[in-house]
Design an enzyme around this catalytic site. Structure first.
Site, PDB file in Angstrom:
ATOM      1  CG  ASP A 471     -59.682  13.053  56.140  1.00 11.17           C
ATOM      2  OD1 ASP A 471     -59.566  13.608  57.243  1.00 11.17           O
ATOM      3  OD2 ASP A 471     -58.741  12.912  55.342  1.00 11.17           O
ATOM      4  CG  MET A 472     -64.413  16.992  59.586  1.00 10.16           C
ATOM      5  SD  MET A 472     -63.575  18.463  60.175  1.00 10.16           S
ATOM      6  CE  MET A 472     -63.029  17.956  61.801  1.00 10.16           C
ATOM      7  CG  ASP A 541     -52.584  13.583  58.257  1.00  7.67           C
ATOM      8  OD1 ASP A 541     -53.185  12.503  58.179  1.00  7.67           O
ATOM      9  OD2 ASP A 541     -53.001  14.635  57.728  1.00  7.67           O
TER      10      ASP A 541
HETATM   11  C1  GLA Z   1     -56.050  14.156  55.428  1.00  2.00           C
HETATM   12  C2  GLA Z   1     -55.852  12.772  56.025  1.00  2.00           C
HETATM   13  C3  GLA Z   1     -54.822  12.023  55.217  1.00  2.00           C
HETATM   14  C4  GLA Z   1     -55.281  11.936  53.792  1.00  2.00           C
HETATM   15  C5  GLA Z   1     -55.561  13.310  53.234  1.00  2.00           C
HETATM   16  C6  GLA Z   1     -56.224  13.237  51.878  1.00  2.00           C
HETATM   17  O1  GLA Z   1     -54.925  14.932  55.609  1.00  2.00           O
HETATM   18  O2  GLA Z   1     -55.500  12.851  57.348  1.00  2.00           O
HETATM   19  O3  GLA Z   1     -54.598  10.754  55.756  1.00  2.00           O
HETATM   20  O4  GLA Z   1     -56.440  11.146  53.744  1.00  2.00           O
HETATM   21  O5  GLA Z   1     -56.414  14.065  54.077  1.00  2.00           O
HETATM   22  O6  GLA Z   1     -56.509  14.482  51.370  1.00  2.00           O
END
Ligand code: GLA
Length: 740
Positions: A471-472, A541
């Site tokens: 993730d980032m 998301d």
């Molecule tokens: C980001 C990702 C999510 C989840 C959260 C966790 O928003 O896109 O899918 O992994 O971080 O903090």
């Protein structure tokens, strides 16, 4: 000969079965552009094309010259592709052709991700060397034409062959001059949770651009643009595509001049970019992937899908069937312990899920998003047996185990920050802006990358981790590196991305069996650079099925279904509050790399059975969904936006699945038909609806029908109004076609 050199005409002609790209060395030594588009015969000179009488592109305003590598300040008054400041402070270059060589195959780039070939016969490459004598600047342009795709890639290396330092301030990977401006510019734009919506506008005089200066390609704009004719559709008409294999700041721009010609350029954003080249030093620029199709947007997407799925993605998981996964994020957020996770894993296993992914919150003391990023050590309060203990138990249930990480970040409340406050990006003496209560690590510094490689190797090496979600979650502010001198701070953003690629390269090499999925708050870094390391990306998301129709449609302009993570989530949806049927959520998520993002222990008995059926259906058609040809049929960006349809067809055209979706239901539906594409016109297909509803629409379609009939007449969605009145909003239907 796929690349020809005509010494008389001083012309280089790249061609395959469908396209030609023609370059000419002009009288003054500069590289002129003659043609990119439909196939031309190879034995001719095209010197007459597009140039008119040649005047050395002086300021004859009525005579724009098409160029491959335009420079500012020498009579071409459009936007430049290359700007280098020499020791005298001027930025004038007279880059003249020195030599070229034609090689079979495609030599790899040195440090940047790129497309590749597996056999020399798949492509041919010409490398052209240009030089500017006064500064000693040397440019190596590489063009590759793929044998079976309407695609030409282009990359560039700039070398300082002189005796004094040079500063590179603009270095575009692609620059393409088109002879008219009768085009519509397509871009993929949005924001968090509504990434890559299709946005279109006609070109107008002047510059129109998209880009990023946030340190990542970003969800605001994807590093992709296309130009289509007003009459171009999904399956007819001309379109050019421009895609950049890069994950950092970029610019994609169309500049229409007073004569109505169009220059498209694409590369690292010049804004904030300044690269010092000491004598003897060189810089490699990212690869641009140019496509031309006269078979509409669908033809363009076909080309990108094949190239990015087969010859950009790499490693063990490129062609392997991707597992059906469940991710605990929306199911638990930060509140879990080992017992809860194992309960979820056991329930998932019973549904048919193959991979259990533990998301954020397993490390340091991370009970919310204020702390612990950087401390990649398991939180034993939640997981007393460690990650290895949990992974072993998950595997004992018959599932693979996956883990979330966010390597590039650090929380101020963390041991890593306490030990190395200088590793966080910021300007000494100034405020460091926080976003999501976190700071960004300085990935331009090798010691930071080394540390992360060790820390993450330790986690992955100790436990049975089969999958990593990388993730980032924030972009870069106060860009500055303590590892760079003042006169090299303009290199920071690019060096950051080089550091990210370095870490990706080392981790994927050390753990070749691990499936990597990239993520940046969902689709904030969904780009070809990432796909070179991680063959799939968490698309967004936003898990709402209706929102996903637009997101996945837009994403599919460039990226194959095998790259799009798509999950069924609980309702009310966490991003929109919308209630959609479980069947609809699956019918959307099937068109991607399928999974679930919820707590499976909360399903009712009825839902459980439905999910079991969904997973079995996906597994039975996995090859089709992950490697079939994706065809867009009805756009959620057109009309009232309520209707969407798409399909996926097997390479032999014997199997297909069609998805038809309706957001808001309409009373008294008209005699709607969905014409299919990509089938074998002479084959007969058994059409079946999945799952069965037994209603009049299913009965009207569940027949053996000809491919020609299905493409010319289409699926029949007409319904008697009392029947349609019961469908409700957000319905979906899937039709499965099998050749008989
Ligand atoms: C980001 C990702 C999510 C989840 C959260 C966790 O928003 O896109 O899918 O992994 O971080 O903090």
């Amino acid at each position: 000969m796929p690349i020809g050199w005509d010494p008389e005409a001083r012309q280089i002609h790249l061609r395959n079965g469908t396209i030609s790209y023609v370059i000419r060395v002009l009288e003054n030594g500069a590289l002129g552009h003659l043609h990119f588009g439909p196939l031309l015969s190879d034995a001719r000179s095209y010197a007459h094309v597009g140039l008119g009488p040649f005047h050395g592109f002086t300021n004859r305003l009525d005579d724009p010259v098409a160029l491959e590598l335009p420079i500012a300040g020498v009579g071409d008054f459009r936007v430049p592709a290359l700007t280098i400041e020499g020791p005298d402070g001027s930025a004038i270059l007279d880059l003249s052709y020195v030599s070229h060589r034609i090689v079979p195959g495609k030599p790899p780039l040195a440090a940047l991700p790129c497309t590749y070939v597996e056999a020399e016969a798949e492509a041919d490459t010409v490398e052209i060397v240009l030089a500017d004598a006064p500064t000693g600047t040397e440019v190596r342009l590489a063009y590759t034409v793929f044998r079976d795709l309407p695609i030409v890639t282009r990359s560039m290396v700039v070398r300082n062959g002189g005796g004094a330092a040079l500063d590179l301030t603009c270095a575009m990977s692609a620059s393409l001059d088109l002879s008219d401006s009768d085009w519509r510019l397509i871009q993929l734009s949005g924001t968090w949770a509504r990434e890559r919506h299709v946005v279109e506008r006609p070109l107008v005089p002047g510059r129109q651009s998209v880009g990023s200066v946030r340190g990542a390609s970003g969800y605001q704009h994807n590093p992709f643009i296309a130009l289509r004719r007003a009459s171009t559709t999904e399956d007819h008409g001309e379109v050019y595509g421009f895609s950049l294999v890069y994950s950092g700041n970029f610019l994609a721009e169309a500049d229409v001049d007073a004569q109505g010609t169009t220059r498209v350029r694409m590369g690292i954003a010049p804004e904030g970019f300044r690269w010092r080249l000491d004598p003897g030093a060189e810089l490699e620029l990212p690869e641009a992937v140019l496509a031309y199709s006269d078979a509409g947007l669908g033809g363009l997407s076909d080309a990108y899908h094949v190239l990015y799925r087969e010859r950009l993605a790499r490693g063990t998981w490129r062609a392997r069937p991707r597992p059906v996964l469940i991710n605990n994020w929306e199911g638990t957020y930060f509140e879990f312990d080992e017992a809860k996770l194992l309960e979820m894993a056991a329930a998932s296993r019973d549904l048919g899920v193959e991979l259990f992914v533990l998301d954020d919150g397993w490390f340091g003391q991370r009970d919310d998003d204020t702390t612990s990023l950087g401390d990649w050590v398991v939180d034993r309060r939640k997981l007393p047996g460690g990650i290895d203990g949990l992974a072993t138990k998950v595997e004992a249930l018959g599932l693979r185990f996956g883990l979330w990480i966010e390597p590039e970040m650090v929380s101020e409340r963390s041991r890593l920050f306490a030990d190395h406050p200088d590793w966080a990006i910021g300007v000494p003496g100034r405020v460091r802006t926080e976003a999501r209560q976190q700071l960004v690590l300085d990935m331009s510094r090798p010691e930071v990358v080394d540390h992360l490689f060790r820390a993450l190797s330790d986690v992955l090496g100790r436990a049975a981790v089969s999958y990593v979600k990388w993730d980032m979650n924030r972009n870069i502010t106060e860009p500055y590196s303590l590892g760079l001198p003042a006169d090299r701070q303009g290199e920071f953003f690019h060096r950051y991305i080089l550091g990210v690629y370095d870490l990706y390269r080392r981790l994927t090499a050390a753990f070749p069996e691990v499936l990597f999925e990239s993520c940046a708050s969902g689709g904030g870094r969904f780009d070809p650079g990432m796909l070179a390391f991680a063959p799939q990306t968490w698309t967004s998301d936003d898990t709402d099925a209706v929102e996903r129709l637009r997101i996945q449609w837009g994403t599919s302009l460039v990226y194959p279904l095998s790259s799009m993570g798509a999950h069924v989530a609980a309702v009310p949806n966490h991003q929109t509050g919308r209630l959609t049927p479980l069947a609809t959520r699956a019918a959307v998520a099937f068109f991607g790399v399928f999974g679930y993002e919820l707590d499976p222990t909360r399903f009712s008995a009825e839902e459980r059975q439905e999910v079991i059926d969904q997973i079995a259906f996906y597994k039975a058609h996995r090859e089709l969904f992950q490697r079939g040809r994706f065809v867009r049929l009805r756009s959620p960006f057109e009309g009232d936006g309520d209707g969407t349809a798409w399909m996926v067809v097997s390479p032999d055209r014997r199997q297909a699945v069609v998805g038809v979706y309706q957001a808001l239901n309409r009373p008294v539906p008209g005699p709607d038909r969905i014409r299919l594409r990509g089938l074998d016109p002479s084959a007969a297909y058994q059409v079946a609806q999945w799952p069965s509803t037994g209603d009049s629409v299913e009965r009207a379609n569940a027949l053996v029908r000809g491919g020609d009939d299905l493409m010319a007449v289409g699926l029949l969605l007409a319904a008697e109004r009392h029947a349609a009145a019961r469908w409700g909003d957000f319905w979906a239907r899937l039709f499965v076609l099998e050749a008989v």
